[in-house]
Design a protein around this motif. Structure first.
Motif, mmCIF file in Angstrom:
data_model
loop_
_atom_site.group_PDB
_atom_site.id
_atom_site.type_symbol
_atom_site.label_atom_id
_atom_site.label_comp_id
_atom_site.label_asym_id
_atom_site.label_seq_id
_atom_site.Cartn_x
_atom_site.Cartn_y
_atom_site.Cartn_z
ATOM 1 N N VAL A 228 -50.069 16.852 62.950
ATOM 2 C CA VAL A 228 -49.747 17.296 61.712
ATOM 3 C C VAL A 228 -48.943 16.199 60.983
ATOM 4 C CG1 VAL A 228 -49.381 19.433 62.476
ATOM 5 C CG2 VAL A 228 -47.371 18.025 62.380
ATOM 6 N N GLY A 229 -49.166 16.257 59.571
ATOM 7 C CA GLY A 229 -48.459 15.411 58.733
ATOM 8 C C GLY A 229 -47.930 15.771 57.499
ATOM 9 N N ASN A 230 -46.889 15.276 56.702
ATOM 10 C CA ASN A 230 -46.801 15.315 55.374
ATOM 11 C C ASN A 230 -46.266 14.057 54.748
ATOM 12 O OD1 ASN A 230 -44.123 14.620 56.132
ATOM 13 N ND2 ASN A 230 -43.311 16.826 56.132
ATOM 14 N N PRO A 231 -45.909 13.995 53.487
ATOM 15 C CA PRO A 231 -45.721 12.508 52.937
ATOM 16 C C PRO A 231 -44.700 11.597 53.665
ATOM 17 C CG PRO A 231 -45.976 14.141 51.279
ATOM 18 C CD PRO A 231 -45.685 14.925 52.385
ATOM 19 N N VAL A 232 -43.869 12.094 54.509
ATOM 20 C CA VAL A 232 -42.888 11.325 55.126
ATOM 21 C C VAL A 232 -42.773 11.483 56.506
ATOM 22 C CG1 VAL A 232 -41.403 11.656 53.220
ATOM 23 C CG2 VAL A 232 -41.250 13.494 55.095
ATOM 24 N N SER A 233 -43.885 12.071 57.431
ATOM 25 C CA SER A 233 -43.797 11.896 58.805
ATOM 26 C C SER A 233 -45.096 12.353 59.288
ATOM 27 C CB SER A 233 -42.751 12.635 59.202
ATOM 28 O OG SER A 233 -42.799 14.292 59.022
ATOM 29 N N THR A 234 -45.463 11.962 60.482
ATOM 30 C CA THR A 234 -46.531 12.607 61.077
ATOM 31 C C THR A 234 -46.201 12.553 62.712
ATOM 32 O OG1 THR A 234 -48.068 11.015 60.026
ATOM 33 C CG2 THR A 234 -48.956 11.808 62.024
ATOM 34 N N ASN A 235 -46.460 13.770 63.304
ATOM 35 C CA ASN A 235 -46.318 14.241 64.556
ATOM 36 C C ASN A 235 -47.562 14.854 65.294
ATOM 37 O OD1 ASN A 235 -44.618 14.314 67.030
ATOM 38 N ND2 ASN A 235 -42.944 14.972 65.831
ATOM 39 N N ARG A 236 -47.903 14.534 66.702
ATOM 40 C CA ARG A 236 -48.823 15.067 67.362
ATOM 41 C C ARG A 236 -48.379 15.812 68.726
ATOM 42 N NH1 ARG A 236 -53.505 10.859 69.094
ATOM 43 N NH2 ARG A 236 -53.465 10.584 66.801
ATOM 44 N N SER A 237 -49.055 16.824 68.978
ATOM 45 C CA SER A 237 -48.617 17.708 69.905
ATOM 46 C C SER A 237 -48.873 17.188 71.444
ATOM 47 C CB SER A 237 -49.567 19.068 69.733
ATOM 48 O OG SER A 237 -50.948 18.848 70.166
#
Length: 345
Positions: A228-237
């Motif tokens: 998942v991501g937004n303009p300021v971060s990304t993270n993966r399960s």
């Protein structure tokens, strides 16, 4: 005699593009001097946490004195391709749009950049180049937040995939769901680290939160993750492991027959069957259960009763499939003086 430029000014390349500026910009000449020592200039955002649909002003503080020209760029460097606009207070109009101008940006007094109708894509690096008459370059990062909960866009928490472990029959169907923050803007599914492309078999829900795999094949097994991501971060399960249950389609015994038995030697037979999960095994000799349940059968050859037909039966308790193989093993005649069997007692 005529006058000459000082040597330090001859042929100087300042690396500053003035394309798109009115002729008055030429008064800068080719001998721009470094800005004199003064109070450090920073960029102040008003409001400090701009939101989608609103506006923001990026203003140098303190305001530059003796401003000759400034330009705003949508990048971390002041290159021409990223120039949003230039501002020259001595021209009318003072603003000249650049290649990166979207129609929502205007210049204010003292070289402020005003952006209206903010979107999440406005988040990023910006740079202002100020000439007064020295040259000053100042970078700044703009973050645009969601309307309802702007602070949720700071850092996305690690998403989770449910179920975290799945076993599915070949040709069956399974569904995985990504669970994350509502401030997510992008969602990607991966298998074994490679992104998945939707197809007739790999079906995504309209919001991408759910992945359904139809007509499961053995190649669909692996570690699934959502990113998942937004303009300021990304993270993966963390991975959700999917196992595809299949087989056995067939079985075979190694070594293949016919096998010549030798008195006093060691006989080892191995049953091979492609199956997930691993199958159970059952060995028979001349239709009699040997009580051996491993994938291999090993024993010393001591009696005539050990010759005959060996069978290996494999069974997958998940798929319900069974496969078997057989091999014939007989005493070698050379060990009994040319006779067809062991000596009679």
């Amino acid at each position: 005699m005529g006058t000459r430029d000082p040597p330090a000014c001859q042929g100087r390349d300042m690396g500053i593009s003035l394309s798109g500026l009115p002729p008055a910009a030429s008064v800068l000449g080719s001998c721009l001097q470094p800005a004199p020592a003064q109070t450090p200039v920073t960029i102040v955002l008003t409001p400090p946490s701009p939101v989608v649909g609103g506006g923001v002003s990026l203003a140098p503080q303190p305001p530059p004195e003796n401003l000759v020209l400034c330009s705003w760029h949508r990048s971390a460097t002041a290159d021409e391709k990223s120039r949003i606009l230039s501002y020259n207070p001595a021209t009318s109009p003072p603003q000249t749009p650049g290649p990166a101008h979207t129609g929502r940006e205007t210049a204010g007094p003292s070289c402020a950049l005003n952006i209206a109708g903010l979107t999440l894509s406005d988040t990023g690096n910006y740079t202002v180049l100020i000439m007064n008459p020295g040259v000053l370059t100042i970078p700044v990062t703009l973050r645009v937040y969601g309307k309802c909960h702007p602070q949720e866009l700071e850092i996305l928490p690690k998403p989770t995939v449910t179920p975290n472990q799945t076993q599915v029959l070949e040709n069956g169907t399974f569904t995985l769901t990504c669970n994350s923050s509502p401030s997510v803007n992008t969602m990607l599914w991966l298998r074994d680290g490679a992104s998945l492309v939707p197809s007739e078999r790999l079906v995504l829900s309209p919001d991408n939160w759910t992945l359904t795999v139809l007509g499961v094949t053995r190649g669909d097994a692996g570690a699934y993750q959502c990113e998942v991501g937004n303009p300021v971060s990304t993270n993966r399960s963390e991975p959700s492991n999917v196992t595809v249950a299949y087989g056995p389609d067939s079985a075979q015994i190694d070594p293949p027959g016919p096998i010549a038995l030798t008195l006093g030697s060691l006989l080892k037979l191995t049953c091979v069957a492609d199956s997930v999960p691993a199958p159970s095994y059952r060995w028979l000799l001349n239709d009699t259960d040997t009580k051996e349940t491993g994938s291999s059968l090993t024993f010393n050859l001591t009696t005539w009763a050990q010759q005959g037909t060996y069978e290996c039966w494999t069974h997958n308790p998940v798929t319900g499939r069974t496969a078997w193989a057989s091999v014939v093993a007989l005493w070698g005649a050379q060990h009994w003086g040319g006779k067809d069997g062991p000596p009679r007692m």
